[in-house]
Scaffold this motif. Structure first.
Motif, PDB file in Angstrom:
ATOM      1  N   LYS A   1       0.846  -1.195   0.000  1.00  0.00           N
ATOM      2  CA  LYS A   1       0.000   0.000   0.000  1.00  0.00           C
ATOM      3  C   LYS A   1       0.879   1.243   0.000  1.00  0.00           C
ATOM      4  O   LYS A   1       1.965   1.250   0.558  1.00  0.00           O
ATOM      5  CB  LYS A   1      -0.857   0.035   1.278  1.00  0.00           C
ATOM      6  CG  LYS A   1      -2.259  -0.480   1.148  1.00  0.00           C
ATOM      7  CD  LYS A   1      -3.287   0.441   0.536  1.00  0.00           C
ATOM      8  CE  LYS A   1      -3.456   1.792   1.178  1.00  0.00           C
ATOM      9  NZ  LYS A   1      -3.870   1.732   2.557  1.00  0.00           N
ATOM     10  N   ASN A   2       0.375   2.297  -0.606  1.00  0.00           N
ATOM     11  CA  ASN A   2       1.030   3.586  -0.438  1.00  0.00           C
ATOM     12  C   ASN A   2       0.866   4.018   1.016  1.00  0.00           C
ATOM     13  O   ASN A   2      -0.090   3.606   1.678  1.00  0.00           O
ATOM     14  CB  ASN A   2       0.388   4.630  -1.355  1.00  0.00           C
ATOM     15  CG  ASN A   2      -1.054   4.880  -0.970  1.00  0.00           C
ATOM     16  OD1 ASN A   2      -1.866   3.958  -0.967  1.00  0.00           O
ATOM     17  ND2 ASN A   2      -1.373   6.105  -0.618  1.00  0.00           N
TER      18      ASN A   2
ATOM     19  N   PHE B   1      -0.366   5.845   3.954  1.00  0.00           N
ATOM     20  CA  PHE B   1      -1.534   6.673   4.286  1.00  0.00           C
ATOM     21  C   PHE B   1      -0.979   7.983   4.847  1.00  0.00           C
ATOM     22  O   PHE B   1      -0.203   7.965   5.793  1.00  0.00           O
ATOM     23  CB  PHE B   1      -2.288   5.888   5.364  1.00  0.00           C
ATOM     24  CG  PHE B   1      -3.663   6.358   5.716  1.00  0.00           C
ATOM     25  CD1 PHE B   1      -4.713   6.148   4.862  1.00  0.00           C
ATOM     26  CD2 PHE B   1      -3.903   6.943   6.946  1.00  0.00           C
ATOM     27  CE1 PHE B   1      -5.995   6.511   5.216  1.00  0.00           C
ATOM     28  CE2 PHE B   1      -5.179   7.320   7.305  1.00  0.00           C
ATOM     29  CZ  PHE B   1      -6.228   7.096   6.434  1.00  0.00           C
ATOM     30  N   GLY B   2      -1.276   9.110   4.257  1.00  0.00           N
ATOM     31  CA  GLY B   2      -0.768  10.373   4.813  1.00  0.00           C
ATOM     32  C   GLY B   2       0.732  10.535   4.691  1.00  0.00           C
ATOM     33  O   GLY B   2       1.432  10.835   5.647  1.00  0.00           O
TER      34      GLY B   2
ATOM     35  N   ALA C   1       2.090  13.838   5.908  1.00  0.00           N
ATOM     36  CA  ALA C   1       2.017  13.969   7.369  1.00  0.00           C
ATOM     37  C   ALA C   1       3.182  13.232   8.018  1.00  0.00           C
ATOM     38  O   ALA C   1       3.814  13.727   8.943  1.00  0.00           O
ATOM     39  CB  ALA C   1       0.689  13.422   7.870  1.00  0.00           C
TER      40      ALA C   1
ATOM     41  N   ASN D   1      -0.896   6.937  11.069  1.00  0.00           N
ATOM     42  CA  ASN D   1      -0.755   6.774   9.622  1.00  0.00           C
ATOM     43  C   ASN D   1      -0.185   5.412   9.244  1.00  0.00           C
ATOM     44  O   ASN D   1      -0.497   4.881   8.184  1.00  0.00           O
ATOM     45  CB  ASN D   1       0.092   7.905   9.038  1.00  0.00           C
ATOM     46  CG  ASN D   1      -0.733   9.167   8.871  1.00  0.00           C
ATOM     47  OD1 ASN D   1      -1.713   9.178   8.145  1.00  0.00           O
ATOM     48  ND2 ASN D   1      -0.372  10.217   9.573  1.00  0.00           N
TER      49      ASN D   1
ATOM     50  N   GLU E   1       5.275   7.827  -7.373  1.00  0.00           N
ATOM     51  CA  GLU E   1       5.865   7.875  -6.048  1.00  0.00           C
ATOM     52  C   GLU E   1       6.226   6.457  -5.607  1.00  0.00           C
ATOM     53  O   GLU E   1       5.705   5.488  -6.156  1.00  0.00           O
ATOM     54  CB  GLU E   1       4.892   8.526  -5.065  1.00  0.00           C
ATOM     55  CG  GLU E   1       3.538   7.859  -5.016  1.00  0.00           C
ATOM     56  CD  GLU E   1       2.574   8.666  -4.161  1.00  0.00           C
ATOM     57  OE1 GLU E   1       2.413   8.304  -3.008  1.00  0.00           O
ATOM     58  OE2 GLU E   1       1.999   9.657  -4.676  1.00  0.00           O
TER      59      GLU E   1
ATOM     60  N   VAL F   1      -1.095   0.715  -7.104  1.00  0.00           N
ATOM     61  CA  VAL F   1      -2.403   0.781  -7.742  1.00  0.00           C
ATOM     62  C   VAL F   1      -2.318   0.101  -9.099  1.00  0.00           C
ATOM     63  O   VAL F   1      -1.273   0.098  -9.742  1.00  0.00           O
ATOM     64  CB  VAL F   1      -2.808   2.257  -7.891  1.00  0.00           C
ATOM     65  CG1 VAL F   1      -4.188   2.379  -8.476  1.00  0.00           C
ATOM     66  CG2 VAL F   1      -2.730   2.930  -6.546  1.00  0.00           C
TER      67      VAL F   1
ATOM     68  N   VAL G   1      -4.361   9.402  -9.397  1.00  0.00           N
ATOM     69  CA  VAL G   1      -4.111   9.621  -7.978  1.00  0.00           C
ATOM     70  C   VAL G   1      -4.914  10.797  -7.475  1.00  0.00           C
ATOM     71  O   VAL G   1      -4.804  11.894  -8.001  1.00  0.00           O
ATOM     72  CB  VAL G   1      -2.624   9.893  -7.735  1.00  0.00           C
ATOM     73  CG1 VAL G   1      -2.370  10.068  -6.250  1.00  0.00           C
ATOM     74  CG2 VAL G   1      -1.799   8.756  -8.295  1.00  0.00           C
ATOM     75  N   PRO G   2      -5.761  10.558  -6.461  1.00  0.00           N
ATOM     76  CA  PRO G   2      -6.447  11.720  -5.885  1.00  0.00           C
ATOM     77  C   PRO G   2      -5.437  12.618  -5.166  1.00  0.00           C
ATOM     78  O   PRO G   2      -4.339  12.177  -4.841  1.00  0.00           O
ATOM     79  CB  PRO G   2      -7.420  11.088  -4.898  1.00  0.00           C
ATOM     80  CG  PRO G   2      -6.992   9.683  -4.712  1.00  0.00           C
ATOM     81  CD  PRO G   2      -6.069   9.309  -5.806  1.00  0.00           C
ATOM     82  N   ASP G   3      -5.820  13.844  -4.931  1.00  0.00           N
ATOM     83  CA  ASP G   3      -4.901  14.772  -4.259  1.00  0.00           C
ATOM     84  C   ASP G   3      -4.545  14.267  -2.867  1.00  0.00           C
ATOM     85  O   ASP G   3      -5.426  14.024  -2.062  1.00  0.00           O
ATOM     86  CB  ASP G   3      -5.547  16.159  -4.137  1.00  0.00           C
ATOM     87  CG  ASP G   3      -5.280  16.954  -5.400  1.00  0.00           C
ATOM     88  OD1 ASP G   3      -4.448  16.480  -6.215  1.00  0.00           O
ATOM     89  OD2 ASP G   3      -5.892  18.018  -5.561  1.00  0.00           O
ATOM     90  N   ALA G   4      -3.281  14.141  -2.659  1.00  0.00           N
ATOM     91  CA  ALA G   4      -2.820  13.706  -1.336  1.00  0.00           C
ATOM     92  C   ALA G   4      -2.823  14.881  -0.381  1.00  0.00           C
ATOM     93  O   ALA G   4      -2.760  16.029  -0.796  1.00  0.00           O
ATOM     94  CB  ALA G   4      -1.421  13.127  -1.435  1.00  0.00           C
ATOM     95  N   VAL G   5      -2.964  14.555   0.876  1.00  0.00           N
ATOM     96  CA  VAL G   5      -2.935  15.624   1.885  1.00  0.00           C
ATOM     97  C   VAL G   5      -1.506  15.915   2.267  1.00  0.00           C
ATOM     98  O   VAL G   5      -0.786  15.006   2.627  1.00  0.00           O
ATOM     99  CB  VAL G   5      -3.734  15.193   3.131  1.00  0.00           C
ATOM    100  CG1 VAL G   5      -3.696  16.315   4.173  1.00  0.00           C
ATOM    101  CG2 VAL G   5      -5.130  14.865   2.752  1.00  0.00           C
TER     102      VAL G   5
ATOM    103  N   THR H   1      -3.449  -2.661  -4.783  1.00  0.00           N
ATOM    104  CA  THR H   1      -4.350  -2.108  -3.765  1.00  0.00           C
ATOM    105  C   THR H   1      -4.917  -0.783  -4.232  1.00  0.00           C
ATOM    106  O   THR H   1      -4.465  -0.215  -5.219  1.00  0.00           O
ATOM    107  CB  THR H   1      -3.587  -1.870  -2.448  1.00  0.00           C
ATOM    108  OG1 THR H   1      -2.429  -1.090  -2.740  1.00  0.00           O
ATOM    109  CG2 THR H   1      -3.183  -3.168  -1.798  1.00  0.00           C
TER     110      THR H   1
ATOM    111  N   GLU I   1      -6.843  13.467   9.308  1.00  0.00           N
ATOM    112  CA  GLU I   1      -5.561  13.925   9.834  1.00  0.00           C
ATOM    113  C   GLU I   1      -5.778  14.868  11.024  1.00  0.00           C
ATOM    114  O   GLU I   1      -5.041  14.843  11.995  1.00  0.00           O
ATOM    115  CB  GLU I   1      -4.742  14.645   8.744  1.00  0.00           C
ATOM    116  CG  GLU I   1      -4.191  13.716   7.664  1.00  0.00           C
ATOM    117  CD  GLU I   1      -3.051  12.808   8.146  1.00  0.00           C
ATOM    118  OE1 GLU I   1      -2.784  12.780   9.364  1.00  0.00           O
ATOM    119  OE2 GLU I   1      -2.440  12.137   7.301  1.00  0.00           O
TER     120      GLU I   1
END
Ligand code: HEM
Ligand SMILES: [Cu+2]
Lengths: 557, 349
Positions: free
Chosen positions: A291-292, A294-295, A298, A348, A541, A546, A553-557, B60, B70
């Motif tokens: 998985k990428n 998460f966050g 952050a 995360n 990245e 995926v 890719v949706p916009d990452a935070v 995935t 967040e």
């Protein structure tokens, strides 16, 4: 795969040896003389040499630990006298901190992986890199010489005026630590410049693997904080030999000044030890969950955040040293912020497993242990920062248990995870998975069995650095020593099957974990110049798992 | 409940007013820690099973947290941590601020013993007698290296730092004997630097004090026939006066209110002093000690920087005695000898 293909184009692709293979031997066999190793400028060989040395230092520190634990089996003298005991816990701390935990992950895995992850052929300053290894070793030689000739009994914190009065030989050991500091600064400098200047085309700051982010934040602390330690260690040597009177109240000095200077380095230093661990774990959890992260941002920014506030939290070591109540409040709040940054990472990491595809391999077992040690150890840290609770806990076994959980626990979990995760990449061999899981389970269990009783000892009021103790503390001490034996046993098993794998292990494929981390884009073990043919291109990245057709890719935070 | 948690967590008995406060926060913090670890652990284990890998190259979804998630990650721990901080800091202020009516005891750490002296006279090694239900302030210093004074049952601890005074206080809630341990590594016999606090019920305490008085008075060569009629100046203060005379404090300081080369000692303790840099501070034990050891550190406005340092010339007890002497120059009832037991200080700010 052909080196120019992007990662997303071939899900789970394993690079096959290409036709030039014969002309590009792996770094392991490219030169087999002793000199070709000792004077190498190849970051991978330097990384491997670091690995060998830090493992040796870990063994030395571990032997001291077992001596200390055995001595504490009974309330009175057990196997050694008080002076030997005081030297043993001092050397345990000095060796483990300065010779194992600080250099281990950056020296061994940082050196090996950073250029591979950045698509670079080497670090920015290969000669400086070799020099920092030899600085570490010369510091170690001087310190170990001091340990054999007299030893030191101050504890690794070297508090004055005790360290300026003690009759044991403080000078060589502190001087050794001073030199080791230069090694740390050189490594940090090298990594900063490498990260800034040697990223391959396509690797923008926000496409860097999180291990690189962690090494970068660590390097910033190393470069900024280590000089302060160097200075203060030299001053203590001066006090001890020439009686300067900077820290000695009998000569008009201020002993608490030492504590400020010391913790100004040593508090950030705990992040020098633990940030690389966080970096390793970000890679491990992504690979084994496919998985990428998460966050991603952050996690990346929280490394910098920890590095930054880490500089403003040192006063929490001095709540009961007579500093003003106001100061205590300020340091307490600032310390909480470190806890918040760590919490962001923890959440995360767990989030990364969510909707992942988990393969429960040995490094992932270490990730689980790590998650637990970090949450528990980190929360006890925040509990400490709650000023009133620090009053009874300070300098008791609770502190020992806390920092072993977070600092040692997290670092060891990450070190072992890194060793297993990158073993195929570094040595081109595979180890026995079953034994890996067994030893991971033993180590995690042993760790708990060793340190949970110590939390309780601290609650009960047993001070740290006690050679003898009141009888009411014995049961918990015996439990802790038993746990330590289990822990040692776990490490012995790992040493055996990994050594076996080095010699008899099966050949590993280039990407046995089907990872999409950048370092897997080359062969295992990599050729001397890291990549065969033209440089790989980096369009996605790292850890982008995926399916290609869904790769919007949706916009990452 | 309290007892149960105390046992589970191996905490020593609660024998001071501070102990209860600390323990209540302790339970809260440990409880939240357990809950949080449990929540994180359960979530992780659930995910490991729910999202097992089904094929080696399974792909995935690309999941990123929303800003809201967040925000939750940051604010949830922050909220808890700040709650702890607020409660913890309030309690910390409590233990750092002795009440005004506390009784004073000087504590000196020394390799490897604890020495106690009471302003009124008696001294003790390794055994500290105090009355129950009465606040006791400890003024702590060290003669050699750093030690740390720790009484687990009271949940108090304070470093003993050579060259300066630190303070802490406690109010013991029940008579009994409680262990003192040293918690700052101080050399070979660090782990043998043990002592005990003997908490006495009020009547026993009075008897004990009387007993001590008798001893110290009998030793006095100028003891008069009827002891009850003679005002006894505090013994430590008396020594302080002698020491001050010997080392030459009175060459520059008067005790009758007149300024000389240096400020007068009369009414000095507790006064708000204006400094040359325009700041002002309250004269307390720490300031008086510092003025002896490092006179240039805070210069009183209107006086030249001529005082020599007494660093290395005064021992810990001598310093304490001088401080005690200067304190008597403030409290009128002590000067007239009416009572030597009342409150003699203001809390250090
Ligand atoms: C993240 C990795 C961490 C590491 C590597 C670490 C390491 C350490 C070490 C080595 C000590 C003991 C120092 C000594 O007395 O010799 C210590 C003490 C302490 N740590 Fe941590 N720590 C970490 C996290 C935290 C966190 C997250 C907090 C709070 C938010 C925290 C708060 C404290 C406090 C308040 C003390 C002082 C305890 C005392 O001596 O009274 N630590 N830590
Ligand atoms: Cu001590």
């Amino acid at each position: 795969m052909s080196p120019s293909s992007s990662i997303a184009a071939e899900p789970g692709a394993v690079p096959a040896p290409d036709e030039h293979h014969e002309h590009h031997p792996s770094y392991l066999v490219d030169g087999t003389t002793v000199k070709s190793w000792l004077l190498t400028l190849d970051h991978k060989r330097i990384g491997v040499m670091y690995l060998i040395w830090v493992l040796l230092f870990f063994l030395i520190g571990g032997i001291y630990a077992l001596i200390v634990r055995l001595e504490l089996l009974t309330p009175g003298p057990t196997i050694i006298d008080a002076m030997t005991y005081n030297r043993a816990f001092t050397m345990h701390g000095v060796v483990m901190i300065f010779l194992f935990m600080i250099p281990a992950i950056p020296g061994a895995f940082g050196n090996f992986m950073l250029p591979l992850m950045l698509g670079a052929k080497d670090v920015a300053f290969p000669k400086l890199n070799l020099m920092s290894l030899y600085l570490l070793l010369s510091g170690a030689v001087i310190a170990i010489w001091g340990m054999i000739n007299g030893g030191m009994d101050t504890g690794w914190t070297f508090y004055t005026p005790y360290s300026t009065h003690t009759t044991t030989t403080v000078a060589p050991i502190l001087f050794g630590a001073f030199i080791i500091g230069f090694s740390s600064i050189a490594t940090g400098l090298n990594f900063i410049v490498t990260t800034h200047t040697m990223r391959a085309p396509g690797i923008t700051w926000f496409k860097m693997p999180l291990f690189v982010w962690a090494m970068y934040a660590t390097a910033c602390i190393q470069v900024l904080a280590t000089p302060v330690l160097g200075l203060v260690l030299l001053l203590v040597v001066g006090e001890n030999i020439f009686h300067f009177g900077i820290f000695d109240p009998a000569r008009g000095g201020d002993p608490v000044l030492f504590q400020h200077l010391f913790w100004f380095y040593s508090h950030p230093a705990v992040y020098i030890m633990v940030l690389p661990a966080f970096g390793v774990m970000s890679e491990v959890v992504a690979t084994y969950s496919r998985k990428n992260i998460f966050g991603y941002r952050a996690v990346a920014f929280s490394s910098l955040g920890i590095a930054f506030v880490g500089f403003f939290a040192w006063g929490h070591h001095m709540f009961v040293s007579g500093q003003s109540t106001f100061n205590a409040g300020v340091f307490a709040v600032l310390t909480m912020l470190v806890g918040v940054f760590t919490a962001i990472k923890v959440f995360n990491w767990v989030g990364t497993v969510y909707k992942g595809a988990v393969d429960f391999k040995t490094p992932f077992a270490y990730f689980c242990g790590f998650l637990y040690f970090t949450v528990f150890g980190g929360m006890t840290g925040v509990a400490f920062a709650t000023a009133s609770l620090d009053v009874p806990w300070h300098d008791t076994y609770f502190v020992v248990a806390h920092f072993h959980f977070i600092m040692v626990g997290a670092t060891i979990m990450a070190f072992m995870a890194a060793l297993h995760y990158w073993f195929p990449k570094m040595f081109g061999k595979t180890y026995h998975e079953g034994w890996g899981l067994v030893s991971a389970a033993l180590i995690i269990l042993g760790f708990n069995a060793t340190f949970i009783p110590q939390f309780l000892l601290g609650n009960a009021g047993m001070p740290r650095r006690y050679y003898e103790y009141p009888e009411r503390f014995q049961t918990l001490n015996v439990a802790s020593t038993a746990g330590a034996s289990l822990l040692a046993f776990g490490f012995i098993i790992a040493a055996v099957y990994l050594t076996y794998a080095l010699v008899y292990g099966e050949r590993a494929s280039a990407n046995p974990w089907h990872s999409r981390g950048y370092e897997w884009l080359t062969e295992s073990p990599p050729p001397t110049h890291n990549f065969v043919g033209p440089q790989p291109t980096y369009t996605e990245e790292p850890h982008f798992y995926v399916e290609p057709e869904k790769a919007e890719v949706p916009d990452a935070v | 409940m309290n007892e149960l948690l105390n046992n589970i967590l191996f905490l020593p008995e609660q024998a001071s007013t501070f102990a209860e406060r600390v323990d209540n926060l302790h339970y809260f913090v440990v409880g939240v820690t357990m809950l949080m670890s449990f929540a994180v652990g359960t979530a992780a284990v659930f995910f490991f099973f729910r999202y097992r890998r089904r094929s080696p190259t399974q792909t995935t979804e690309y999941v990123v947290p929303s800003v809201k998630t967040e925000f939750l990650f940051v604010s949830l721990p922050l909220l808890f941590f700040l709650t702890w901080f607020v409660i913890g800091f309030r309690d910390f202020v409590f233990v750092s601020t002795p009440p005004k009516d506390a009784m004073d005891v000087y504590v000196m750490g020394k390799q490897w013993m604890w020495k106690f002296s009471y302003p009124e006279g008696p001294n003790g090694v390794n055994v500290l007698h105090v009355p129950a239900n009465r606040p006791v302030r400890l003024l702590i210093t060290s003669r050699d290296v750093i030690h740390s004074f720790f009484v687990p049952s009271f949940r108090i601890k304070m470093d003993a730092v050579p060259g300066r005074y630190t303070q802490t206080w406690f109010e013991a809630t029940k008579p009994g004997t409680y262990q003192i341990l040293c918690t700052e590594y101080c050399g070979l016999s660090h782990s043998k630097m043990l002592g005990e606090v003997v908490v006495l019920a009020p009547e026993e305490w009075d008897a004990w004090v009387k007993e001590q008085r008798k001893g110290s008075l009998q030793n006095r060569q100028d003891a008069l026939a009827d002891l009850s009629l003679v005002p006894q100046p505090a013994r430590m203060a008396e020594q302080g006066q002698k020491v001050a005379a010997e080392v030459g404090c009175f060459k520059c300081h008067t005790v009758n209110g007149e300024p000389h080369i240096g400020p007068t000692f009369l009414g000095l303790y507790g006064k708000q002093e204006t400094l040359q840099d325009g700041m002002s501070l309250r004269v307390d034990e720490a300031y008086i000690t510092q003025s002896m050891m490092d006179p240039g550190a805070h210069l009183t406005s209107g006086f030249p920087n001529v005082m020599p340092t007494f660093q290395g010339k005064l021992t810990g007890p001598q310093t304490a005695a001088i401080v005690e002497y200067i304190k008597t120059l403030r409290t009128p009832d002590i000067r007239t000898g009416a009572s030597s037991q009342g409150p003699v200080y203001e809390p250090i700010q």
